[in-house]
Enzyme design. Structure first.
Site, PDB file in Angstrom:
ATOM      1  N   ASP A   1      42.825  78.647  62.924  1.00  0.00           N
ATOM      2  CA  ASP A   1      43.632  77.735  64.345  1.00  0.00           C
ATOM      3  C   ASP A   1      43.756  77.706  65.809  1.00  0.00           C
ATOM      4  O   ASP A   1      42.326  78.691  66.018  1.00  0.00           O
ATOM      5  CB  ASP A   1      45.350  79.213  63.809  1.00  0.00           C
ATOM      6  CG  ASP A   1      46.540  78.635  64.583  1.00  0.00           C
ATOM      7  OD1 ASP A   1      46.790  77.611  64.415  1.00  0.00           O
ATOM      8  OD2 ASP A   1      46.915  79.449  65.187  1.00  0.00           O
TER       9      ASP A   1
ATOM     10  N   THR B   1      46.292  77.244  68.422  1.00  0.00           N
ATOM     11  CA  THR B   1      47.086  78.049  69.705  1.00  0.00           C
ATOM     12  C   THR B   1      46.958  79.832  69.468  1.00  0.00           C
ATOM     13  O   THR B   1      47.700  79.979  68.767  1.00  0.00           O
ATOM     14  CB  THR B   1      48.004  77.446  69.592  1.00  0.00           C
ATOM     15  OG1 THR B   1      48.454  75.902  70.137  1.00  0.00           O
ATOM     16  CG2 THR B   1      49.051  78.586  70.832  1.00  0.00           C
TER      17      THR B   1
ATOM     18  N   CYS C   1      19.472 114.178  39.977  1.00  0.00           N
ATOM     19  CA  CYS C   1      20.541 114.036  40.322  1.00  0.00           C
ATOM     20  C   CYS C   1      20.903 112.770  41.372  1.00  0.00           C
ATOM     21  O   CYS C   1      19.780 112.000  42.168  1.00  0.00           O
ATOM     22  CB  CYS C   1      20.724 115.258  41.729  1.00  0.00           C
ATOM     23  SG  CYS C   1      21.685 115.147  42.197  1.00  0.00           S
TER      24      CYS C   1
ATOM     25  N   ASP D   1      47.030  83.550  63.046  1.00  0.00           N
ATOM     26  CA  ASP D   1      47.687  84.008  63.461  1.00  0.00           C
ATOM     27  C   ASP D   1      48.371  85.657  63.218  1.00  0.00           C
ATOM     28  O   ASP D   1      49.184  86.080  63.395  1.00  0.00           O
ATOM     29  CB  ASP D   1      48.751  83.804  65.033  1.00  0.00           C
ATOM     30  CG  ASP D   1      49.902  83.118  64.478  1.00  0.00           C
ATOM     31  OD1 ASP D   1      49.856  83.085  63.296  1.00  0.00           O
ATOM     32  OD2 ASP D   1      50.706  82.486  65.637  1.00  0.00           O
TER      33      ASP D   1
ATOM     34  N   CYS E   1      31.661 115.515  45.699  1.00  0.00           N
ATOM     35  CA  CYS E   1      32.417 115.633  45.794  1.00  0.00           C
ATOM     36  C   CYS E   1      33.985 114.882  45.401  1.00  0.00           C
ATOM     37  O   CYS E   1      35.115 115.288  44.635  1.00  0.00           O
ATOM     38  CB  CYS E   1      33.234 115.916  47.259  1.00  0.00           C
ATOM     39  SG  CYS E   1      31.593 117.274  48.108  1.00  0.00           S
TER      40      CYS E   1
END
Length: 750
Positions: free
Chosen positions: A448, A450, A404, A645, A19
């Site tokens: 990291d 903190t 197929c 962060d 599809c």
């Protein structure tokens, strides 16, 4: 590229790889279209095009292939420039702090489900709605009709043998006509070697060589296989969409002192809602009144309820526990965390993994190759080896069906879609198959400190009594810090609340810049400040200095309390490691992955935390230093992941092979890196790498399964053991098996 735009569409009725391939090929040939990404599992299509492109013509082209299509709400036409993970997202300062939930962003809204209307019967996989029972969809009805026609043909054949052939031909055409129509549409749109075309050639060929009974049976089996495939694909699609169902449809809005029920999607940012005990929270927001235990398990998988109070953030879809809350809405329904997670996962499913791209390229040559082999099997033995034409044409038609590539092509996207969905339910977000593949290849991960390995806020670790009992030291310190928002003050107040200590009222409070704070409490002159400032007010003995040095060596910040000129005691605080940090790092080491901490914090504090967690430490680094160290690890041959962060770590996140945001707030996590861990668990990094490895193993299993079955049936067909019936089962059966194997990845991640 500034004139390139991007539009997302909802496409109804897709549930297999062919599809997506047909739609991709057809739309890519449209004027002005530069790129197309289609996700079967998400039911979406993303088109990059120039400003002059006719979007309606694109929609008509897709509709012509037999799909329902609608533009995805609020997503149309945004700049299509690639967003590099983390690059250039921040300045050069390394504050090494975790960031809050800033929801002030313009995100895509809820994408509405496509309308059911589509041009009738133009798509070989006539995929009806997966939401209802299978027999109510057009595909289900067609399968039932073809099956009934086959049964009737068998009955007629026994009663009237003379017209048996015609009965089977009619039964075959009931199922084949819609398939043939769609095969022609796909061929005109640029996909001549579709499964529908192979099926049509095989069925018509079988009629020509008088194998009418098998022709009718093969068409029916093909429809059954497609039906099973649609049901399996629907399960994968429903998994991520069920997240959206977690958000309540209504909310209790407070206005002018009154409460009324309104649709949750009508809530505006800044509105105040009432959340009763036991209710699901209907919007992302901040608590402005009340405190309660919030069950976040539906969204995060975290089994223990989390205590939330005034000022804390709550998420839509989580369950309020034991007390009423008033919540100020911080994000609209279209922009809440769950809506954006769903959108991110859908977009990730549209981006192809390297393995998937390779298989797509392979299948473009594989399918025409199969057609050539089938033709050679049918022609060469009768022409040159004295074979019987009908026998070898029959074998050639069987080879055509065996060849197929459906199962092969679906092998990768099915597994990746299942993994992305399973990860999202656990709060592990990966931006596409390439990221998912890359995570399993990591050999070194840089963290990291903190807000990543630690909580990001200090906690009281020690209360040392000198001239005053420990609980009295805490009581007087809390009186001084009442009303302050400084992180160290919040740590002292939090400890006092935890211990049930009620602080007395302080008067004449004064902050002494860089030294501490002073006030009068219960008629006594109280001072709380640094050891250096304390030495100016009270004598510090050698024992006190030694105790302070020991605490400092452990990476702790010490504040001393002086009462009427006498040293009363000291309070030590530190940003403590996350509860699961040590176990999470051990899981990575056990998996053979090198871990290292890169932080801008001072060396003494960093080494103390590193020693506790058992991780190599590099401290006092600027952002460019972190980036340089990531580059050095890569030159040493490591495949490097960077966890941070998403703000001060941007250069290193960009330099790493995979950048992962953690503990930096929802917006940062969703938008900055390649992947995100929404809920701040260090152990989730190991889960993410494990999920990647399991996914790649699943993909290999799927490829071996699909090619292995085809190989076995190819040999048995040419030898003459199997015919058309097993051939179609080899195709659709393999596709269903591959899809079901991929769905195993949907199991909850532990």
């Amino acid at each position: 590229m500034s004139d390139v735009k991007e539009t997302r569409f909802r496409v109804g009725g897709m549930d297999c790889a062919s599809c997506a391939s047909k739609i991709d090929t057809a739309v890519r040939r449209m004027p002005g279209v530069s790129d197309v990404s289609v996700s079967v599992t998400a039911g979406t299509m993303r088109v990059q095009h120039d400003a002059a492109s006719d979007l309606e013509a694109i929609a008509r082209k897709v509709t012509g292939l037999g799909y329902a299509v609608t533009p995805a709400a609020a997503v149309a036409e945004k700049p299509a420039a690639k967003h590099e993970h983390g690059a250039g997202c921040c300045g050069g300062h390394d504050h090494d702090h975790s960031h809050g939930h800033d929801h002030d962003h313009d995100h895509a809204g809820h994408d509405h489900k496509p309308k059911a209307a589509a041009i009738e019967g133009l798509h070989g996989h006539d995929h009806g709605p997966t939401e209802g029972p299978w027999w109510k969809g057009k595909k289900g009805r067609l399968t039932i009709l073809a099956g009934a026609a086959l049964v009737v043909a068998y009955g007629i054949g026994h009663l009237f043998p003379a017209i048996e052939t015609y009965a089977f031909v009619i039964a075959m055409f009931i199922g084949l006509v819609p398939i043939a129509r769609r095969a022609i549409m796909a061929a005109l749109a640029g996909t001549p070697f579709s499964i529908e075309m192979l099926m049509t050639i095989a069925a018509v060929g079988a009629v020509i060589i008088n194998a009418t009974e098998e022709a009718a049976a093969v068409v029916f089996l093909f429809l059954v296989g497609e039906l099973l495939e649609g049901v399996a694909a629907g399960k994968a699609r429903d998994s991520i969409r069920s997240l959206s169902a977690l958000v309540p449809k209504t909310a209790l809005l407070e206005e002018n002192g009154k409460t009324r029920e309104v649709p949750a999607e009508s809530l505006a940012v800044g509105a105040v809602i009432l959340v009763r005990p036991g209710d699901r929270i209907s919007a992302d927001g901040t608590i402005i009144d009340g405190d309660s235990a919030i069950d976040e398990a539906p969204v995060t998988g975290e089994s223990t309820p989390v205590r939330k109070e005034v000022g804390d953030t709550v998420f839509a879809g989580t369950v309020n526990g034991d007390a009423a809350l008033r919540v100020r809405v911080t994000a609209t329904a279209a922009d809440n965390t769950i809506a954006r997670v769903v959108k991110l996962v859908e977009e990730a499913q549209e981006s192809k993994a390297p393995t998937e791209r390779f298989i797509d390229r392979f299948s473009k040559y594989y399918t025409p190759g199969v057609v050539v082999v089938a033709a050679l099997v049918a022609i060469i033995p009768p022409l040159f080896l004295g074979g019987i034409w009908s026998e070898w044409v029959y074998k050639g038609l069987a080879v055509l069906l065996i060849g197929c590539p459906c199962a092969l092509v679906i092998s990768t996207p099915a597994a990746i879609a299942a993994s992305l969905s399973a990860g999202a339910r656990r709060g592990l977000l990966m931006k596409g198959g390439a990221v998912l593949e890359g995570l399993g290849k990591l050999t070194a991960i840089a963290f990291d400190k903190t807000g990543t390995l630690t909580e990001g806020k200090p906690k009281v670790t020690d209360i040392v009594a000198f001239a005053t009992p420990a609980d009295e030291v805490l009581r007087l310190a809390a009186a001084l810090e009442a009303g302050s928002s400084h992180p160290l003050a919040l740590a002292i107040l939090g400890k006092a609340a935890e211990d049930g200590i009620v602080a007395p009222v302080a008067s004449g409070s004064k902050a002494l810049g860089g030294k501490g704070v002073t006030a009068t409490v219960e008629g006594k002159e109280i001072f709380l400040g640094s050891p250096k400032a304390t030495a100016e007010r009270a004598a510090l003995s050698d024992a006190v200095k030694a105790a302070t040095a020991t605490l400092n060596d452990d990476g702790k910040t010490v504040s001393m309390l002086v009462v009427d000129g006498v040293l009363a005691g000291a309070i030590a605080m530190r940003d403590e490691p996350r509860a699961d940090a040590a176990a999470g790092l051990k899981a990575l080491k056990d998996a053979g992955i090198k871990t290292i901490m890169l932080t801008g914090d001072n060396a003494r504090t960093a080494k103390a935390v590193g020693a506790e967690l058992g991780i190599e430490v590099r401290a006092e680094l600027m952002p460019e230093d972190k980036q340089r160290i990531v580059g050095e690890l890569q030159r040493e041959g490591y495949v490097v992941g960077k966890i941070g962060d998403g703000i001060n770590d941007a250069p290193a996140l960009a330099a790493a092979n995979v950048g992962i945001a953690m503990g930096g707030g929802t917006d940062v996590a969703l938008e900055t890196a390649d992947a995100a861990i929404l809920h701040g668990r260090v152990g989730d990094v190991a889960l993410m790498t494990d999920l990647s490895k399991r996914t790649m193993r699943n993909i290999v299993q799927n490829i071996v399964l699909s090619l292995g079955l085809k190989g076995v049936f190819l040999v048995t067909t040419i030898v003459g053991i199997t015919g058309l019936w097993p051939a179609i089962l080899a195709d659709t059966g393999a596709t269903v098996l591959v899809t079901l194997n991929a769905l195993r990845l949907l199991r909850p991640i532990k």
